[in-house]
Design an enzyme around this catalytic site. Structure first.
Site, short mmCIF file in Angstrom:
data_model
loop_
_atom_site.label_atom_id
_atom_site.label_comp_id
_atom_site.label_asym_id
_atom_site.label_seq_id
_atom_site.Cartn_x
_atom_site.Cartn_y
_atom_site.Cartn_z
N LEU A 164 65.97 23.07 107.88
CA LEU A 164 66.60 24.30 108.34
C LEU A 164 65.56 25.28 108.88
CD1 LEU A 164 69.16 26.08 108.59
CD2 LEU A 164 68.68 26.90 106.27
N GLU A 166 62.51 27.03 110.64
CA GLU A 166 61.76 26.74 111.86
C GLU A 166 60.50 27.60 111.94
OE1 GLU A 166 65.53 25.33 114.62
OE2 GLU A 166 64.35 27.06 115.24
N ASN A 168 59.61 29.80 113.99
CA ASN A 168 59.89 31.19 114.35
C ASN A 168 61.07 31.80 113.61
OD1 ASN A 168 57.81 31.23 116.32
ND2 ASN A 168 59.17 30.23 117.80
N TRP A 198 57.70 23.71 106.99
CA TRP A 198 57.73 23.91 105.54
C TRP A 198 58.87 23.11 104.91
CZ3 TRP A 198 53.31 25.25 103.97
CH2 TRP A 198 52.54 26.20 104.65
N THR A 200 59.89 20.26 102.50
CA THR A 200 59.49 19.41 101.38
C THR A 200 60.00 17.98 101.62
OG1 THR A 200 59.52 21.25 99.82
CG2 THR A 200 59.75 19.04 98.89
N ASN A 281 72.60 27.39 98.13
CA ASN A 281 73.06 28.01 96.89
C ASN A 281 72.96 27.04 95.72
OD1 ASN A 281 73.69 30.72 97.22
ND2 ASN A 281 75.68 30.31 98.10
N GLU A 405 63.69 29.60 99.92
CA GLU A 405 65.14 29.58 99.72
C GLU A 405 65.69 30.99 99.45
OE1 GLU A 405 66.80 26.33 97.66
OE2 GLU A 405 65.16 24.99 98.16
#
Length: 426
Positions: A164, A166, A168, A198, A200, A281, A405
């Site tokens: 998800l 990016e 920028n 980033w 994982t 969530n 997150e």
């Protein structure tokens, strides 16, 4: 070494009421205070949940803890850990069917707490596999996608990542630049181009849940990318090295260059940010539990050190007021954090958990874990810089958990919007 896998524990406990309380014997005399469980949270958990917690704790302390220092020092992640977790049923534990354990949200939280008691990086690898990838496929994927990927992911035979963020766009995922368009030469396929960072597990992932904007409509959609089906050069996942935290997990990028993805690998019904936010969530709920595990480990290590370290007329430094206050503050915050996470877990299983509840416990537990771990570090004096005492590693990791997150300030704005009805993001 370990008791039954949590799949077996769940089957053995199926005759019990889901939320049956442990049998209690009430005495007239006051109960003794237990610094490891200050507010008696174990009394809120079912026999099944406590057995699952015991299995997870045994695995983490016996198998993961001996590996963590070398992994952190060398920034190396042993991907067989996910396979070991899969054998015990720790992955995607709340999912029913597809060879998953189907346990309660509280039981899943107790697993997460056990893993992060060892290291946040290990918990991050598990959370991405379980909450973000498996949770996303289970909630939004077609039955074909579920059958194809969930059993392998549950066993740790297939490794997943979630794309998800990016380069920028971090806190503003709605502005993502990754796009999907009908493939010019392959009918029934989309072509996806863009970059995620980033991420994982990305360098070792077999399956990638990537979010992209449809070029034609601008709507955000989720795509499950099977690396083995991608042509050379269509997807690259370089690692991001030299991190200051989460060094025991592997982090990288996802670089997509006209990557072909079958149309049936797009989530059929969900569009917009509802999909990724739902996955996040679930992961944030796990983080709220995990950070308490890390803080509890810091408390235990600081307490042990303070009892053994002698200064000033050969007294243990645990005798002194400032040390006792540090331990009292941290223990109180950990106890409150566990109770809050357990309450939200029960509501989650009943379909009564508002997203803002998860923002609240994620923000509060991450913040208090980081603040207290930093203060407990002071008890170790100069020894805190040695990784053999573990607390410096926890502090570095907890800064990351407070950031990813949804950084705590972002969750403050989510809560502020819910309280006032006014949007502060724009």
């Amino acid at each position: 070494m370990f008791k039954n896998s949590i799949r077996q524990i769940n089957r053995q406990s199926c005759h019990l009421h889901r939320h049956a309380r442990i049998g209690r014997r009430y005495a007239h005399a006051p109960a003794a205070f237990d610094w490891k469980d200050p507010l008696g949270s174990n009394n809120l958990f079912t026999e099944e949940e406590l057995a699952i917690s015991e299995t997870a704790e045994a695995y983490c302390q016996e198998r993961m803890l001996p590996r963590v220092l070398e992994a952190y020092r060398n920034e190396e992640y042993d991907k067989t850990i996910l396979e070991e977790m899969g054998e015990l049923g720790l992955l995607g534990a709340t999912i029913k069917g597809y060879e998953c354990a189907g346990v309660s949200s509280v039981a899943s939280g107790l697993i997460t707490r056990a893993v992060e008691r060892v290291d946040s990086g290990y918990r991050s690898g598990m959370s991405v596999q379980s909450s973000l990838v498996m949770g996303g496929i289970e909630e939004f994927g077609s039955e074909e996608l579920k059958q194809k990927f969930l059993p392998g992911l549950a066993k740790g035979k297939i490794l997943g990542c979630f794309g998800l963020t990016e380069p920028n766009h971090g806190s503003d995922p709605g502005s993502m630049e990754t796009t999907a368009k009908p493939h010019p030469s392959k009918k029934g396929y989309y072509s996806i181009s863009g970059a995620k960072t980033w991420i994982t597990n990305s360098p070792i992932a077999d399956v990638m849940l990537v979010w992209a904007k449809l070029q034609e409509t601008g709507k955000i959609r989720g795509f499950v990318i099977d690396r083995s089906q991608c042509p050379p050069g269509a997807i690259e996942t370089p690692p991001l090295k030299n991190k200051n935290g989460l060094r025991a997990s592997i982090t990288g990028m996802i670089q997509l260059d006209e990557c072909p993805v079958p149309q049936e690998h797009m989530f059929p019904d969900v569009e917009g940010l509802k999909g990724p936010f739902s996955c996040l969530n679930s992961a944030r709920f796990g983080i709220a539990w995990g950070t308490m595990g890390a803080l509890e480990d810091c408390i235990a290590r600081a307490r042990e050190y303070a009892l053994e370290r002698r200064q000033f007329k050969n007294n243990p430094i645990a005798k002194y007021q400032l040390v006792q206050k540090k331990l009292s503050d941290a223990t109180t915050d950990a106890a409150y954090g566990i109770l809050a996470a357990a309450q939200v877990g029960r509501l989650k299983d009943e379909g009564k958990a508002a997203p803002e509840m998860i923002s609240m416990i994620k923000r509060q537990n991450c913040d208090r874990a980081l603040i207290n771990a930093r203060i407990l570090q002071e008890i170790f004096g100069g020894n805190a810089v040695s990784d053999e005492y573990h607390i410096g590693r926890h502090v570095a990791n907890l800064f990351v958990t407070q950031t990813y997150e949804g950084q705590s300030d972002i969750h403050s704005l989510i809560l502020g919007r819910a309280i006032t009805g006014i949007q502060a993001f724009v």
